[in-house]
Structure formats: C-alpha cells, structure tokens
Design a protein around this motif. Structure first.
Motif, PDB file in Angstrom:
ATOM      1  N   GLU A  23       0.485  -1.278   0.234  1.00 10.82           N
ATOM      2  CA  GLU A  23      -0.036  -0.502  -0.045  1.00 10.82           C
ATOM      3  C   GLU A  23       0.692   1.245  -0.136  1.00 10.82           C
ATOM      4  O   GLU A  23       0.644   2.469  -0.301  1.00 10.82           O
ATOM      5  CB  GLU A  23      -0.649  -0.230   1.372  1.00 10.82           C
ATOM      6  CG  GLU A  23      -2.232  -1.135   1.398  1.00 10.82           C
ATOM      7  CD  GLU A  23      -2.575  -0.907   0.249  1.00 10.82           C
ATOM      8  OE1 GLU A  23      -3.145  -0.266  -0.535  1.00 10.82           O
ATOM      9  OE2 GLU A  23      -4.433  -1.948   0.040  1.00 10.82           O
ATOM     10  N   GLY A  24       2.083   1.418   0.763  1.00  9.07           N
ATOM     11  CA  GLY A  24       2.747   2.377   0.643  1.00  9.07           C
ATOM     12  C   GLY A  24       3.526   2.586  -0.967  1.00  9.07           C
ATOM     13  O   GLY A  24       3.418   4.053  -0.551  1.00  9.07           O
ATOM     14  N   ILE A  27       0.960   4.489  -2.797  1.00  2.38           N
ATOM     15  CA  ILE A  27       1.118   5.704  -2.396  1.00  2.38           C
ATOM     16  C   ILE A  27       2.224   6.166  -3.246  1.00  2.38           C
ATOM     17  O   ILE A  27       2.197   7.896  -3.555  1.00  2.38           O
ATOM     18  CB  ILE A  27       0.810   6.055  -0.561  1.00  2.38           C
ATOM     19  CG1 ILE A  27      -0.403   5.514  -0.393  1.00  2.38           C
ATOM     20  CG2 ILE A  27       1.113   7.381  -0.896  1.00  2.38           C
ATOM     21  CD1 ILE A  27      -0.913   5.679   0.924  1.00  2.38           C
ATOM     22  N   LEU A 111      -0.430  13.075   4.151  1.00  2.00           N
ATOM     23  CA  LEU A 111       0.060  12.201   3.891  1.00  2.00           C
ATOM     24  C   LEU A 111      -0.037  11.934   5.631  1.00  2.00           C
ATOM     25  O   LEU A 111      -0.679  10.277   6.132  1.00  2.00           O
ATOM     26  CB  LEU A 111       1.719  11.274   4.046  1.00  2.00           C
ATOM     27  CG  LEU A 111       1.539  10.904   2.452  1.00  2.00           C
ATOM     28  CD1 LEU A 111       3.281  10.828   2.220  1.00  2.00           C
ATOM     29  CD2 LEU A 111       0.739  10.137   1.507  1.00  2.00           C
ATOM     30  N   ASP A 114      -4.967  11.691   6.162  1.00  2.00           N
ATOM     31  CA  ASP A 114      -5.095  10.988   5.721  1.00  2.00           C
ATOM     32  C   ASP A 114      -5.294   9.069   6.155  1.00  2.00           C
ATOM     33  O   ASP A 114      -4.410   8.904   5.946  1.00  2.00           O
ATOM     34  CB  ASP A 114      -5.347  10.787   4.096  1.00  2.00           C
ATOM     35  CG  ASP A 114      -5.720  12.459   3.302  1.00  2.00           C
ATOM     36  OD1 ASP A 114      -6.344  13.490   4.065  1.00  2.00           O
ATOM     37  OD2 ASP A 114      -5.546  12.292   1.847  1.00  2.00           O
ATOM     38  N   ASP A 115      -6.500   9.078   6.262  1.00  2.00           N
ATOM     39  CA  ASP A 115      -6.377   7.305   6.264  1.00  2.00           C
ATOM     40  C   ASP A 115      -6.421   6.359   5.100  1.00  2.00           C
ATOM     41  O   ASP A 115      -6.687   6.967   3.992  1.00  2.00           O
ATOM     42  CB  ASP A 115      -7.375   6.607   7.176  1.00  2.00           C
ATOM     43  CG  ASP A 115      -8.010   7.365   8.381  1.00  2.00           C
ATOM     44  OD1 ASP A 115      -7.007   8.443   9.279  1.00  2.00           O
ATOM     45  OD2 ASP A 115      -8.646   7.970   8.974  1.00  2.00           O
ATOM     46  N   LEU A 116      -5.618   5.557   5.684  1.00  2.00           N
ATOM     47  CA  LEU A 116      -5.061   4.537   4.336  1.00  2.00           C
ATOM     48  C   LEU A 116      -6.541   3.656   4.074  1.00  2.00           C
ATOM     49  O   LEU A 116      -6.851   3.160   5.431  1.00  2.00           O
ATOM     50  CB  LEU A 116      -3.598   3.522   5.082  1.00  2.00           C
ATOM     51  CG  LEU A 116      -3.190   3.278   4.191  1.00  2.00           C
ATOM     52  CD1 LEU A 116      -2.753   3.312   2.824  1.00  2.00           C
ATOM     53  CD2 LEU A 116      -1.958   1.225   5.215  1.00  2.00           C
ATOM     54  N   ASN A 117      -6.877   3.649   2.723  1.00  2.00           N
ATOM     55  CA  ASN A 117      -7.780   2.612   2.456  1.00  2.00           C
ATOM     56  C   ASN A 117      -6.969   1.528   2.063  1.00  2.00           C
ATOM     57  O   ASN A 117      -6.049   0.479   1.416  1.00  2.00           O
ATOM     58  CB  ASN A 117      -8.040   3.598   0.694  1.00  2.00           C
ATOM     59  CG  ASN A 117      -9.547   2.660   0.503  1.00  2.00           C
ATOM     60  OD1 ASN A 117      -9.439   1.708   0.896  1.00  2.00           O
ATOM     61  ND2 ASN A 117      -9.816   2.647  -0.773  1.00  2.00           N
ATOM     62  N   THR A 118      -7.142   0.007   3.174  1.00  2.00           N
ATOM     63  CA  THR A 118      -7.461  -1.393   3.233  1.00  2.00           C
ATOM     64  C   THR A 118      -8.265  -1.962   2.310  1.00  2.00           C
ATOM     65  O   THR A 118      -8.215  -3.024   2.468  1.00  2.00           O
ATOM     66  CB  THR A 118      -7.179  -1.707   4.060  1.00  2.00           C
ATOM     67  OG1 THR A 118      -8.361  -1.113   5.135  1.00  2.00           O
ATOM     68  CG2 THR A 118      -5.743  -1.113   5.000  1.00  2.00           C
ATOM     69  N   LYS A 171      -3.150   6.042   8.844  1.00  2.00           N
ATOM     70  CA  LYS A 171      -2.483   7.411   8.287  1.00  2.00           C
ATOM     71  C   LYS A 171      -1.431   6.051   7.193  1.00  2.00           C
ATOM     72  O   LYS A 171      -1.184   5.583   7.304  1.00  2.00           O
ATOM     73  CB  LYS A 171      -1.895   8.366   8.848  1.00  2.00           C
ATOM     74  CG  LYS A 171      -2.367   8.893  10.271  1.00  2.00           C
ATOM     75  CD  LYS A 171      -4.077   9.377  10.100  1.00  2.00           C
ATOM     76  CE  LYS A 171      -4.740   9.710  10.705  1.00  2.00           C
ATOM     77  NZ  LYS A 171      -6.145  10.227  10.587  1.00  2.00           N
ATOM     78  N   GLU A 172      -2.095   7.416   5.995  1.00  2.00           N
ATOM     79  CA  GLU A 172      -1.296   6.871   5.317  1.00  2.00           C
ATOM     80  C   GLU A 172       0.867   6.595   5.095  1.00  2.00           C
ATOM     81  O   GLU A 172       1.234   5.630   4.598  1.00  2.00           O
ATOM     82  CB  GLU A 172      -1.093   8.008   3.716  1.00  2.00           C
ATOM     83  CG  GLU A 172      -3.005   7.646   2.978  1.00  2.00           C
ATOM     84  CD  GLU A 172      -2.905   8.540   1.930  1.00  2.00           C
ATOM     85  OE1 GLU A 172      -4.065   7.637   1.189  1.00  2.00           O
ATOM     86  OE2 GLU A 172      -2.271   9.850   1.871  1.00  2.00           O
ATOM     87  N   ALA A 175       2.228   3.412   5.636  1.00  2.03           N
ATOM     88  CA  ALA A 175       2.784   2.769   4.713  1.00  2.03           C
ATOM     89  C   ALA A 175       3.717   3.618   3.851  1.00  2.03           C
ATOM     90  O   ALA A 175       4.467   2.742   3.512  1.00  2.03           O
ATOM     91  CB  ALA A 175       0.934   2.399   4.315  1.00  2.03           C
TER      92      ALA A 175
END
Lengths: 190, 513
Positions: A23-24, A27, A111, A114-118, A171-172, A175
């Motif tokens: 996921e990182g 981004i 970054l 924003d919450d990471l979209n999983t 948070k993003e 990642a």
C-alpha cells in the motif's frame, strides 16, 4: 522477453512486499515520486559510494510496475531502507526542509491526515498471487490484519521518538514509511 | 480521360483540431512553466496533493504529447490526407467521433492525473479505462483513414501517407502491449509484467512513443507541408523510400538505450545501443530530404516565416536525432543519464521539431481554410524569433545544469571520498539554471500568444470554408508503366503498405517480447 526472464536470477532472500509495504508503494506511485527519484543504482564507484550496493535484476521480480525512474532531481532511493529512523521520514514528508534545509522537495502533509484505504488490499494480494507472487494460500484474508500489526509497530517506533498523533497507525504516512524502510534491504548483510 | 467528379473537402474537422491544438498547447505549456518554477520555488506546490510536482509533471508531458502534438497530428493529417487522395474523409461521423473522443480523453486525463490516478509508466500514465478509450478512438481514426484510402481518386499513395500508416499500426501495437494490466478498481490495476521485463516493455513503448507519435507522423507532415510551402518537389523519391523503411525498422529496437547500466542484461543494452547508432542514418535521411527540398528557394526562407519555422524544426530534428544516438553510447550515457541533459534533449525535440513545425503548419493552413491571408507576416516573423530565443534560453541552461550536476555526482576528493557527499549540494548548485530555463519556457510561450493574436485576426478577416469544393477524375484501373520502380507496387495499395509496415516493426517488437 523470455530470454530476459531466464536472465534474471532469483535471489533467495528477496521476498514479496508485505501488505503495508504494498500500500505504501501504491502511495509512492500515486504521488509520482518516480518523477524525481530513481531506484536503480548503477555499478559505478561514484554511485555505490553514495547510495550503497548497486541494484541487481533479481531484486525487482515483485515490482509491478517497476519504479526505476529516469531522472534524479532528488537522490536515488533504492537503498534508502534503514538509512534513517522512521521519525526522520515522518518529519521529512511533513516538511522536507526540516530534515534537509534548502531541499526543493514539496511537502506531503496530507499523508499525515488521510487514513489508509485498505479495502482493495485483499484483491491486490489475490491478483499478485495469480501472477506468481508467492504469498501463502489464503493470505489475502489475513492481509489486512498483518497490515494493521505492522502499522502498529511503526506507530510505536514513532511514539518512541516523541511523535504523537491521534489515530497515527491508520494514516497513509505509516505505509509510506514501511515501504521506504523496506527498499533495497532484502540483500543487505545484517 | 475519365469524367471529372466534383466533391468537397471537410475543413471543419481540420479547424476543430487546429483550435484544440492551440488551446491544449497553451495549457500544456502553462503547466510546464508551473512545474519548472516549482523546482526553483517549492512553495508553488501550494502544499496541495493535486498541485504537487509529482502529479503536475505527468500532466505536462501528457498534455504536450497527446493533447498538443496529438491534435496537431490530426489537424494536419485530416488536411493533407483529403488533398493527397483527392477525396473527402471516408466518414464525417467517424471524423466527429474521433475529434470529440480525443478531447474527452484529454479532459479525463486532466482530471485523473492531478487526482493521483496513474499507472506510473512514463508517457503511459493514464489509468486503464482511459487506455481502453484511447484504443477505441485510435481504431476509429484508423477506419476513417483506411476508408479514405479505399475511396481515393489518386492512384499513387504519397510518402506522407506511408508515414501516417506506419504511425497508426505501430501506435496500436505499442499502446496495447504497454498497458496490459489486471484491473482491481476503476482507477487501479496490477501490471502484468514485473521488474526487468516491465522496464524493457515500458522503454520499448516509451522510446517508440517518441518515434511513432512525435517523429513519424511529423515526418509525414513535413513531406506534405514543406514542399507545399516552398512550392518545390521533394528532393529525392529514392531517399524517402530508403529512409522510411530503415527508420521504422530500426526504431523499434532502440528502446533499451534508456536502460544502460541498469539491471537489464548487458546483451539487451548493447543491442539497444547498436540500433540507436544506426538510427542516425535514416533520421538524417529525413532531415536532408527536407532541407534539400529547399534547394533553389533559400531566398524565400529569408522572407517567408512559415519556411523559417520549417527550417528550424527540421534542423532541431536533425540535432536531436544526432544527439539521441550519441547519448545511447554507454560512456556518454553514464554521464548524462538521470540528469537535466535528457530534459534539454527532449525539449529540443518538443519545442524545436514538434512545436515549430506545428506553428508553421497552422500559419499555412488556417488562412487557407478561412479563404483569407495571414493577418501579419511581421508578427509571424516576430513569433519565429521569440520562439527560437525561447528554445535557446530553455536548452542551454539545462545542458549546463545536467553536465554540472553529473560532474558533481562523480567528483572524488584526493582521499577517495565523494566531494559532494550531500546530494542536496548538487541541486542547489543548479537552481539558477532552473530559473533561466523557466524564463526560456516563458519566452517561448509569449511567442505562442503572439501567434494566437495573429491567427485570431486572420480568422476574423475570413470565413470558414467548411466544405471546400474540389474536382478530380475518378480512379481508373491501374496499368503499370514499363520500367516502373518496384516500390510503386507497394505504394499502390494501402493494405500492402500496412502489411509490410507491420512486418517491419513487428520483427523488432516480437524479438523483444
């Protein structure tokens, strides 16, 4: 192309990305980091002195897409993993000039917000498996759980360096840090 | 002698594409100037995701390549194809679908790229639904072009059209193979190829995007507009045959020169270098055929701004295609790769070759389809000089910056340590050059504004001849002449041209794949 495939030696220590790193990496792709940073250290002394061991073809077999880049407006990042503490990356993404005064890199404050979209993580794992990335059977179902665990570790690392933020582990930035710290470390002698 | 048939050329689609070329040229260049300034003043990233350099830069490259140059190709292909084949385009409906489809794709790109939706392949960043739309519109263009070829009234297919055909088939193949992905969501897909293989496919595409989107269609346009503007026949028919086939054959192999000293196997790197060096010959064949067409009319170049634009464009093409192969030599590539040298090199191509040729063609065709004369030759001359100055102010500082930075990266102290161990030192050193580059880009852009004013005044003074009457005899059954050149056999039939072009480009393509 098939000849290229045969020409790429598999390296036993090179493992697939963890879900959080994956996921990182996405981004990293989304923000267009590749426009300014290469991930390909050429076999010259001037480059191995600056960045570390030169890049091997076997290190990229799980890279979809490849992110070698074509321009170094900033430094190469293939051996960035482990070079700085997690907190360095956190501060650097919030304001690059805080860590390197005079830097022309733009800040990436969102970054941290924003919450990471999983929600697509399991689907990504499944497709990568179908393309031959050796995740264990049924790993897609466990992926988000693994992701959360790794994120917690990074968040607690940051907390040790006095970086506190509500809901930090979701948070993003976490990642992105996971991915950057992984880069180029597979063939490092520990 | 067959009966004379009357018909009309569709000028409206030409006009529409021309306006789109100008509008997207302005946008693409403004985004470019913004990106250039961001490198000097990071505060111009505005702290926002949508306006940060990493998202703006692909917006600039896509806008210039596919919106500005792309619409430029279509403007001039639609203009020249009808006239070379003595017929209207095959279908007005397809022309219209092509025009609006392409503009919608550009709009979609302009929205998705700042939102961070990207496949990250350079010059193929667009996400998979847009990739599919591109394929559909491109095929519509192909059907329209081949339909026009079939209903033509001119037996012989002129060299410009060979280039259009080769462009069409190659872009189709490249676009499909470089975008093989497995969709996860509407905006995200997993790449079918990984690592080294992905790099090879990407640069096979990436280099040939330059070759078959920025070069071969524009060579075709040069073959139409340069002789027209100079009122001279093309210098050599044989040279055009030789350089056409060798160019499209060799280009396909040259991609790996973008990957020298990387983890790509050495034999593939060497193959790319060898074919890149060989490319000098057919590239210069094209340049010489263009410049030598002006034999005997060089006095006109002094007075006619359109010819000035063409001469600078063809010269820039010659320079860029000599520089390109030289940069493919490993020892030179070791110095210039990853630096601003590359950026300067592509802008000689984009600003010089594509930009100047486009401006010349717009000055040539817009007054004609509006049944009037250019408003001001003097302003066109002014544009020419401003544009040329802009290119110099753009390129020279960047060549300097690239060379400086590379030397700093490689400089060791007598003790064997890196003299500039902190990468940042090598960046701050070249910031003044970045600023001059942004000024150079702005100068070039001012030239474009001058052109827009001039063309606006021109258009105001006339009326669009939407359907231009023309007449030509119907196509008769062809009886080959004695002692006919063997190549005429291929030139007579568009499908043969398509077939042989496809074979020639697929030899290199399949070996790589």
């Amino acid at each position: 192309m098939m000849m290229i495939d045969e020409n790429v030696p598999k390296i036993a220590s090179v493992k697939p990305y963890t879900p959080l790193e994956l996921e990182g990496r996405d981004i990293y792709i989304r923000e267009g980091c590749v426009n300014c940073h290469s991930q390909m250290i050429r076999p010259f002394r001037s480059e191995t002195e600056r960045y570390g061991e030169y890049s091997k073809s076997g290190e990229f077999i799980y890279d979809r897409p490849f992110l070698w880049g074509s321009k170094r407006t900033g430094p190469d990042l293939h051996r960035i993993g482990g070079k700085y503490p997690d907190s360095w990356h956190y501060n650097h993404m919030l304001d690059p000039t805080s860590m390197s005064p005079g830097s022309i890199m733009p800040p990436y404050p969102w970054l941290l917000e924003d919450d990471l979209n999983t929600s697509y993580t399991p689907a990504k794992i499944r497709i990568l498996q179908s393309l031959g990335t050796p995740y264990p059977d049924g790993y897609a179902e466990k992926a988000v759980e693994d992701l959360k665990n790794q994120a917690k570790k990074i968040a607690s690392n940051l907390a040790k360096d006095k970086i506190k933020q509500d809901n930090l582990e979701n948070k993003e930035i976490i990642a992105v840090i996971a991915y950057l710290q992984r880069l180029g470390t597979d063939i490092k002698v520990k | 002698m067959a009966n004379l048939e009357t018909f009309s050329y569709d000028n409206k689609v030409v006009r529409n594409f021309a306006y789109a070329t100008i509008i997207f040229g302005v946008i693409g260049m403004l985004v470019g100037i913004t990106a250039a300034l961001q490198l000097v003043y990071p505060s111009l990233n505005f702290g926002l995701a949508e306006t940060s350099f990493g998202r703006i830069r692909p917006l600039h490259t896509n806008a210039v390549i596919f919106a500005f140059v792309g619409n430029g190709i279509f403007t001039c292909v639609y203009y020249s194809l009808q006239r070379l084949l003595k017929t209207r385009m095959y279908s007005d409906v397809l022309s219209s679908i092509h025009f609006w489809g392409w503009q919608i794709i550009i709009l979609a790109a302009a929205i998705t790229l700042p939102l961070g939706m990207t496949s990250s392949h350079e010059y193929a960043e667009l996400i998979w639904p847009i990739d599919i739309a591109i394929a559909i519109v491109w095929i519509v263009f192909g059907i329209n072009m081949f339909g026009t070829l079939i209903k033509r009234r001119e037996q012989h297919i002129y060299v410009a059209i060979w280039f259009y055909i080769a462009t069409w088939i190659t872009v189709t193949v490249l676009h499909i193979f470089n975008n093989i992905q497995i969709p996860v969501s509407m905006s995200y897909a997993v790449n079918a190829f990984a690592g080294v293989q992905d790099a090879l496919v990407q640069w096979w595409y990436g280099h040939n995007a330059v070759a078959f989107f920025l070069t071969t269609p524009y060579l075709g346009l040069m073959y139409y507009f340069l002789p027209k503007a100079a009122n001279r026949p093309v210098y050599s028919y044989k040279l055009s045959i030789i350089h056409f086939w060798s160019l499209i054959f060799l280009y396909i192999w040259a991609g790996p020169h973008h990957l020298l000293y990387t983890s790509l196997p050495d034999w593939a790197q060497s193959l790319g270098t060898v074919f890149s060096i060989m490319l000098i010959a057919p590239s210069w064949g094209g340049m010489l055929n263009g410049l030598l067409t002006l034999r005997g009319v060089w006095d006109k170049v002094r007075t006619d701004p359109i010819l000035k634009f063409f001469v600078i464009a063809v010269t820039a093409y010659g320079m860029a295609t000599l520089e390109g192969p030289l940069l493919s030599v490993k020892s030179l590539n070791a110095i210039t790769h990853y630096t601003d040298w590359t950026v300067a090199h592509v802008h000689i191509g984009a600003l010089g070759w594509n930009g100047m040729l486009t401006f010349g063609m717009l000055y040539w065709l817009l007054p004609r389809i509006y049944g009037t004369k250019l408003y001001s030759v003097k302003l066109a001359n002014t544009h020419f000089w401003i544009g040329t100055l802009g290119i110099l102010f753009y390129a020279i500082p960047l060549y300097w910056a690239g060379w400086t930075q590379s030397l700093m990266w490689k400089q060791f102290t007598p003790d064997g340590l890196l003299q500039y161990g902190n990468f940042l030192e090598t960046v701050t050193q070249i910031l003044p050059m970045y600023l001059i580059r942004a000024i150079g880009g702005t100068i070039y852009f001012i030239g474009v504004i001058v052109m827009i004013y001039n063309l606006y005044k021109t258009v105001q003074s006339g009326h669009l001849i939407a359907n231009q009457e023309a007449s030509a005899p119907a196509l008769e059954k062809y009886i080959p002449e004695k002692n006919e050149h063997w190549h005429r056999w291929i030139e007579r039939k568009p499908i043969q041209m398509l077939f042989w072009s496809a074979i020639v480009i697929l030899i290199g393509g399949i070996i790589y794949l």
